[in-house]
Design a protein around this motif. Structure first.
Motif, PDB file in Angstrom:
ATOM      1  N   HIS A 153       0.905  -0.975  -0.204  1.00  0.00           N
ATOM      2  CA  HIS A 153       0.046   0.191  -0.319  1.00  0.00           C
ATOM      3  C   HIS A 153       1.018   1.432   0.481  1.00  0.00           C
ATOM      4  O   HIS A 153       0.566   2.550  -0.891  1.00  0.00           O
ATOM      5  CB  HIS A 153      -0.706  -0.071   0.965  1.00  0.00           C
ATOM      6  CG  HIS A 153      -2.234  -1.179   1.584  1.00  0.00           C
ATOM      7  ND1 HIS A 153      -2.790  -1.979   2.209  1.00  0.00           N
ATOM      8  CD2 HIS A 153      -2.782  -1.303  -0.082  1.00  0.00           C
ATOM      9  CE1 HIS A 153      -3.437  -2.458   1.927  1.00  0.00           C
ATOM     10  NE2 HIS A 153      -3.560  -2.007   0.755  1.00  0.00           N
ATOM     11  N   GLN A 154       1.853   0.718   0.771  1.00  0.00           N
ATOM     12  CA  GLN A 154       2.949   3.104   0.814  1.00  0.00           C
ATOM     13  C   GLN A 154       3.686   3.384  -0.750  1.00  0.00           C
ATOM     14  O   GLN A 154       3.460   3.913  -0.891  1.00  0.00           O
ATOM     15  CB  GLN A 154       4.529   2.571   1.264  1.00  0.00           C
ATOM     16  CG  GLN A 154       4.075   2.052   3.667  1.00  0.00           C
ATOM     17  CD  GLN A 154       4.994   2.068   3.818  1.00  0.00           C
ATOM     18  OE1 GLN A 154       6.628   1.681   3.114  1.00  0.00           O
ATOM     19  NE2 GLN A 154       5.041   1.773   5.017  1.00  0.00           N
ATOM     20  N   MET A 155       3.997   1.207  -1.592  1.00  0.00           N
ATOM     21  CA  MET A 155       4.343   1.815  -3.193  1.00  0.00           C
ATOM     22  C   MET A 155       3.098   2.369  -3.817  1.00  0.00           C
ATOM     23  O   MET A 155       3.231   3.132  -4.600  1.00  0.00           O
ATOM     24  CB  MET A 155       5.018   0.857  -3.431  1.00  0.00           C
ATOM     25  CG  MET A 155       6.071   0.269  -2.809  1.00  0.00           C
ATOM     26  SD  MET A 155       7.288   0.919  -2.865  1.00  0.00           S
ATOM     27  CE  MET A 155       7.102   1.403  -3.900  1.00  0.00           C
ATOM     28  N   THR A 156       2.155   1.868  -3.389  1.00  0.00           N
ATOM     29  CA  THR A 156       0.583   2.384  -4.157  1.00  0.00           C
ATOM     30  C   THR A 156       0.395   3.462  -3.826  1.00  0.00           C
ATOM     31  O   THR A 156       0.227   4.790  -4.659  1.00  0.00           O
ATOM     32  CB  THR A 156      -0.735   1.744  -3.826  1.00  0.00           C
ATOM     33  OG1 THR A 156      -0.384   0.515  -4.360  1.00  0.00           O
ATOM     34  CG2 THR A 156      -1.700   2.562  -4.605  1.00  0.00           C
ATOM     35  N   ILE A 157       0.737   4.241  -2.554  1.00  0.00           N
ATOM     36  CA  ILE A 157       0.918   5.923  -2.272  1.00  0.00           C
ATOM     37  C   ILE A 157       1.444   5.781  -2.865  1.00  0.00           C
ATOM     38  O   ILE A 157       1.198   7.810  -3.304  1.00  0.00           O
ATOM     39  CB  ILE A 157       0.169   5.934  -0.712  1.00  0.00           C
ATOM     40  CG1 ILE A 157      -1.035   5.408   0.063  1.00  0.00           C
ATOM     41  CG2 ILE A 157       0.641   7.091   0.097  1.00  0.00           C
ATOM     42  CD1 ILE A 157      -0.870   5.019   1.609  1.00  0.00           C
ATOM     43  N   PHE A 158       2.827   6.233  -2.673  1.00  0.00           N
ATOM     44  CA  PHE A 158       3.940   7.047  -3.145  1.00  0.00           C
ATOM     45  C   PHE A 158       3.693   7.197  -5.034  1.00  0.00           C
ATOM     46  O   PHE A 158       4.521   8.561  -5.418  1.00  0.00           O
ATOM     47  CB  PHE A 158       5.066   5.903  -3.193  1.00  0.00           C
ATOM     48  CG  PHE A 158       6.163   6.081  -1.744  1.00  0.00           C
ATOM     49  CD1 PHE A 158       5.507   6.782  -0.721  1.00  0.00           C
ATOM     50  CD2 PHE A 158       6.954   5.408  -1.235  1.00  0.00           C
ATOM     51  CE1 PHE A 158       6.030   6.808   0.782  1.00  0.00           C
ATOM     52  CE2 PHE A 158       6.704   5.074   0.381  1.00  0.00           C
ATOM     53  CZ  PHE A 158       6.535   5.677   1.309  1.00  0.00           C
ATOM     54  N   ARG A 159       3.284   5.842  -5.892  1.00  0.00           N
ATOM     55  CA  ARG A 159       3.215   6.067  -6.872  1.00  0.00           C
ATOM     56  C   ARG A 159       1.732   6.941  -7.409  1.00  0.00           C
ATOM     57  O   ARG A 159       2.386   8.153  -7.998  1.00  0.00           O
ATOM     58  CB  ARG A 159       2.632   4.922  -7.667  1.00  0.00           C
ATOM     59  CG  ARG A 159       2.725   4.657  -8.747  1.00  0.00           C
ATOM     60  CD  ARG A 159       2.405   3.077  -9.556  1.00  0.00           C
ATOM     61  NE  ARG A 159       1.805   2.571  -9.368  1.00  0.00           N
ATOM     62  CZ  ARG A 159       1.933   1.300  -8.371  1.00  0.00           C
ATOM     63  NH1 ARG A 159       2.979   1.270  -9.050  1.00  0.00           N
ATOM     64  NH2 ARG A 159       0.824   0.385  -7.830  1.00  0.00           N
TER      65      ARG A 159
END
Length: 66
Positions: A7-13
């Protein structure tokens, strides 16, 4: 914070895409009645790549109200 890494990577993207969208250069035409975005704009390319959307469609809908 308790957010899963995926989820962190999705948020960062999404955040990165929003930042690229803010850097787009939109050219006004016909005394501000129309606009265009260059297909060569690197920020448009990055934005579309990050969100997985078609560049031509995004280029169109950024400049049309309907």
């Amino acid at each position: 914070v308790g957010v899963k890494e995926s989820h962190q990577m999705t948020i960062f993207r999404i955040i990165a895409a929003i930042l690229h969208l803010g850097n787009l250069e939109i050219q006004g035409e016909r005394d501000g009645e129309a606009c265009s975005v260059s297909s060569e704009d690197k920020h448009l390319s990055s934005f579309c790549s990050l969100l997985g959307v078609e560049q031509s469609q995004m280029q169109h809908w950024l400049c049309h109200r309907k």
